[in-house]
Scaffold this motif. Structure first.
Motif, short mmCIF file in Angstrom:
data_model
loop_
_atom_site.label_atom_id
_atom_site.label_comp_id
_atom_site.label_asym_id
_atom_site.label_seq_id
_atom_site.Cartn_x
_atom_site.Cartn_y
_atom_site.Cartn_z
N CYS A 112 -3.84 1.79 -2.33
CA CYS A 112 -5.16 1.00 -1.60
C CYS A 112 -4.88 -0.71 -1.81
O CYS A 112 -4.64 -0.85 -3.15
CB CYS A 112 -6.27 1.28 -2.18
SG CYS A 112 -7.79 0.40 -1.56
N VAL A 113 -4.78 -1.44 -1.16
CA VAL A 113 -4.71 -2.94 -1.21
C VAL A 113 -5.65 -3.71 -0.16
O VAL A 113 -5.75 -3.22 0.78
CB VAL A 113 -3.07 -3.11 -0.92
CG1 VAL A 113 -3.01 -4.83 -0.88
CG2 VAL A 113 -2.11 -2.61 -1.54
N GLU A 114 -5.95 -4.70 -0.61
CA GLU A 114 -6.78 -5.54 0.66
C GLU A 114 -6.02 -6.23 1.46
O GLU A 114 -5.40 -7.37 0.97
CB GLU A 114 -7.81 -6.39 -0.36
CG GLU A 114 -8.87 -5.72 -0.92
CD GLU A 114 -10.14 -5.43 0.10
OE1 GLU A 114 -10.18 -5.92 1.17
OE2 GLU A 114 -10.90 -4.69 -0.30
N ARG A 161 -7.34 -8.79 6.38
CA ARG A 161 -8.81 -8.32 7.19
C ARG A 161 -9.72 -7.04 6.80
O ARG A 161 -10.32 -6.38 7.45
CB ARG A 161 -8.26 -8.12 8.81
CG ARG A 161 -7.02 -7.68 8.97
CD ARG A 161 -6.49 -7.84 10.44
NE ARG A 161 -6.20 -9.27 10.73
CZ ARG A 161 -5.18 -9.78 10.00
NH1 ARG A 161 -4.45 -9.27 8.94
NH2 ARG A 161 -4.98 -11.23 10.19
N GLY A 162 -9.28 -6.71 5.51
CA GLY A 162 -9.91 -5.63 4.76
C GLY A 162 -9.33 -4.67 4.01
O GLY A 162 -7.99 -4.58 4.06
N ILE A 163 -9.92 -3.75 3.53
CA ILE A 163 -9.43 -2.64 2.75
C ILE A 163 -8.40 -1.77 3.54
O ILE A 163 -8.86 -1.16 4.63
CB ILE A 163 -10.32 -1.76 1.99
CG1 ILE A 163 -9.94 -1.15 0.60
CG2 ILE A 163 -11.34 -1.17 2.89
CD1 ILE A 163 -11.08 -0.72 -0.24
N LEU A 164 -7.25 -1.40 2.93
CA LEU A 164 -6.33 -0.50 3.66
C LEU A 164 -5.98 0.69 2.75
O LEU A 164 -5.63 0.29 1.72
CB LEU A 164 -5.10 -1.70 3.89
CG LEU A 164 -3.92 -0.80 4.05
CD1 LEU A 164 -3.77 -0.32 5.70
CD2 LEU A 164 -2.51 -1.67 4.14
N ALA A 194 0.77 -1.35 -0.09
CA ALA A 194 0.05 0.05 0.03
C ALA A 194 0.85 1.23 -0.02
O ALA A 194 0.69 2.24 -0.78
CB ALA A 194 -1.06 0.03 1.19
N ALA A 195 1.82 1.03 0.86
CA ALA A 195 2.94 2.32 0.83
C ALA A 195 3.46 2.31 -0.43
O ALA A 195 3.48 3.59 -0.98
CB ALA A 195 3.94 2.29 1.98
#
Lengths: 432, 150
Positions: free
Chosen positions: A350-352, A355-358, A74-75
């Motif tokens: 944004c990545v899943e 435990r959910g969307i980040l 995500a980063a």
């Protein structure tokens, strides 16, 4: 009947981080129901300020030892978006493969080590080694493969070192990828065994349903963990990931050091069940068959079924992982050296996470020095929904024995696979 | 970490100044919990170095086998990183994938409060710890006996 329930659970076990359950009721009347998060703040957004863009993913990976690949990716996506850095198709596929290793590792750990004890009536995985040795061995084999998978592509089992802005610092050899493909093929019987075990135990999951808004990535033509737009089960409208702040709408709750979120309602849920509800038609054949066998259908709003959705996703990532490996191997590994150039800008990644969307967002100056960050992790998007589940679930079970009420609420929290430590931002509160 | 980080310091010293050793992998395993199972599975020999509280003066070192001690650790159950080494080793044996030989090297801490360095009592014996590890790796004149190394 005069009955008092007084639950003050500090802290819930078999989750990552610290969360409390508070329930008070007299004569069947519920007086207080709270999901509290007292975890200390982490200050990661402060840590990245003033740091070089090449250091960011290494720092934020440490937010979580379980989702370290997800945080790194995500980063990196946010950095690349901010600086206009593009990556090759090979890099894209290898990143997705690395991410799949983490999904398998995390889901197998959660379902096998943390949830299975609830369903088998023991307090940890340790007694299962003696009572159900074959099941534990199977789970360990799957968990080990997830670890090895991440180590091969990420350079180590946790906190990957090969993932860089612009590409991979070190590429896997084709022989290693062939071995991984073989290992994935060989793990399928074990996944079927676990699906069978969970299928046999699933009737023990509480039949609790609450109409819920689910949010995840959505990308046409695939069951998405990595690409796509933000989607909700409440609307056909989707949003670009750049607009995530208008989706999460973070706010402060006095019972939590983690921020809460809301979009179309007063709460929403993210995670495996959210992804399934928004992407199920894109599952690969064996994953789709697994969902059918487990009785998981699109539109399910029983939070306990999140664990069943995690089993389906284990099959999905192995099945699609084999396809991706075949694809990469057929092209051959091409040597690439990432050579990004720093540029000023702001970007969102944004990545899943398992435990959910980040969401990660960073701004950089012309030298690539980070000026600020904003990280919104899945568990803090689930806290408000856990509270809403509590408010709906507790009146349904309040007549039961207090210990049973406590266990069911613990199980409800665990079903979300929360990573509470990751979710906390700074806030001063006094608990009443 | 204070002296609870002794394992990290020892493996760094060992790897940087004395390695590589043939057919030997030197690793900082972090706080792995159940993942320790994967790191030790089917190894010929495993040597685990960590801080251990056995009520002796700070810096005291004990080298022992799992059979020569039992854990009195109380698990809170709050963290996924939590694990009782002795339970993990038992699981490894129960699963039939335990190393042929497991040696534990425990070092009594002087200070385990949040810090970035070891206490003087532990620091001054670093060479002794490293030399012990070298002997254990190379199998020279050293067996786990539960007593301080000579």
């Amino acid at each position: 009947m005069s009955k008092t329930v007084d639950i003050n659970e500090q802290h819930v076990t078999r989750v990552e981080g610290h969360g409390n359950i508070r329930v008070r009721a007299s004569d069947g009347a519920v007086e207080q129901v709270e999901w509290q998060v007292p975890e200390a703040p982490r200050f990661f957004e402060a840590m990245v300020r003033g740091r070089d863009y090449q250091d960011i993913q290494t720092i934020v990976s440490r937010i979580c030892g379980i989702c370290s690949v997800t945080h790194s990716l995500a980063a990196i996506k946010a950095i690349e978006a901010a600086m206009g850095i593009s990556v090759s198709e090979q890099t894209d596929k290898l990143r997705i493969l690395t991410h799949y290793g983490e999904q398998l590792e995390s889901h197998s750990l959660h379902v096998g080590y943390l949830v299975a004890p609830d369903l088998l009536g023991v307090n940890s995985v340790l007694p299962l080694v003696e009572s159900h040795p074959d099941v534990v061995k199977t789970i360990i084999r799957i968990h080990r493969l997830g670890n090895d998978w991440m180590e091969l592509l990420g350079g180590r089992r946790t906190h990957p070192v090969t993932l860089r802005p612009g590409g991979f610092g070190k590429l896997p050899r084709e022989s290693e990828l062939k071995k991984l493909r073989n290992d994935l093929e060989n793990i399928i019987p074990d996944l079927k065994t676990v699906a069978q075990v969970i299928g046999d135990l699933a009737p023990k999951l509480p039949a609790f349903n609450r109409d819920t808004e689910y949010i995840s990535l959505l990308n046409e033509g695939e069951y998405s963990f990595y690409h796509g737009r933000i989607a909700s089960t409440d609307t056909e409208e989707t949003k670009d990931v750049d607009e995530f702040e208008s989706v999460v709408n973070e706010y402060v709750s006095p019972q939590s050091t983690a921020k809460w979120t809301r979009w179309h309602r007063d709460a929403y849920a993210v995670g495996a069940l959210a992804r399934f509800n928004l992407n199920a038609e894109e599952l690969k054949p064996l994953a789709k068959e697994t969902a059918q066998n487990l009785g998981l259908t699109q539109g399910c709003c029983n939070p306990f079924m999140n664990n069943v959705a995690q089993v389906v996703e284990c099959v999905q990532v192995v099945e699609h992982g084999i396809e991706l490996l075949d694809d990469v191997l057929s092209q051959g590994i091409e040597e690439e050296v990432p050579a990004p150039k720093p540029a000023p800008g702001t970007g969102v990644g944004c990545v899943e996470a398992p435990r959910g969307i980040l969401f990660h967002k960073y701004s950089f100056d012309e030298h690539g020095v980070c000026q600020g960050g904003n990280i919104c992790i899945p568990t803090n998007q689930n806290h408000a929904n856990i509270q809403k589940d509590f408010e709906s679930f507790v009146p349904q079970i309040i007549d039961r024995d207090q210990e049973e009420v406590r266990l069911l609420l613990e199980m409800l929290v665990r079903s979300y696979d929360p990573c509470i430590s990751c979710s906390t931002h700074y806030l001063n509160v006094d608990f009443v | 970490m204070g002296d609870d980080g002794i394992g990290v310091h020892v493996v760094r010293e060992l790897a940087a100044e004395h390695g590589p050793f043939p057919d030997t992998e030197i690793s900082d395993l972090g706080t792995p919990g159940m993942a320790l199972l994967h790191s030790i599975a089917e190894r010929h020999k495993v040597i685990l170095v960590d801080c251990a509280d056995f009520d002796q003066p700070a810096g005291t070192c004990r080298c022992f086998s799992p059979e020569q001690a039992h854990s009195v650790k109380k698990m809170s159950g709050f963290s996924l990183h939590e694990g009782d080494l002795f339970q993990i080793l038992k699981i490894s044996r129960d699963l039939g994938e335990a190393p042929s030989e497991t040696i534990l090297v425990g070092i009594q801490p002087g200070n385990v409060s949040p810090k970035e360095r070891l206490s003087p009592a532990v620091t001054k014996q670093m060479n002794d710890y490293v030399n012990l590890l070298k002997k254990l790796i190379c199998n020279t004149d050293c067996r786990p006996c539960g007593n301080p190394p000579k």
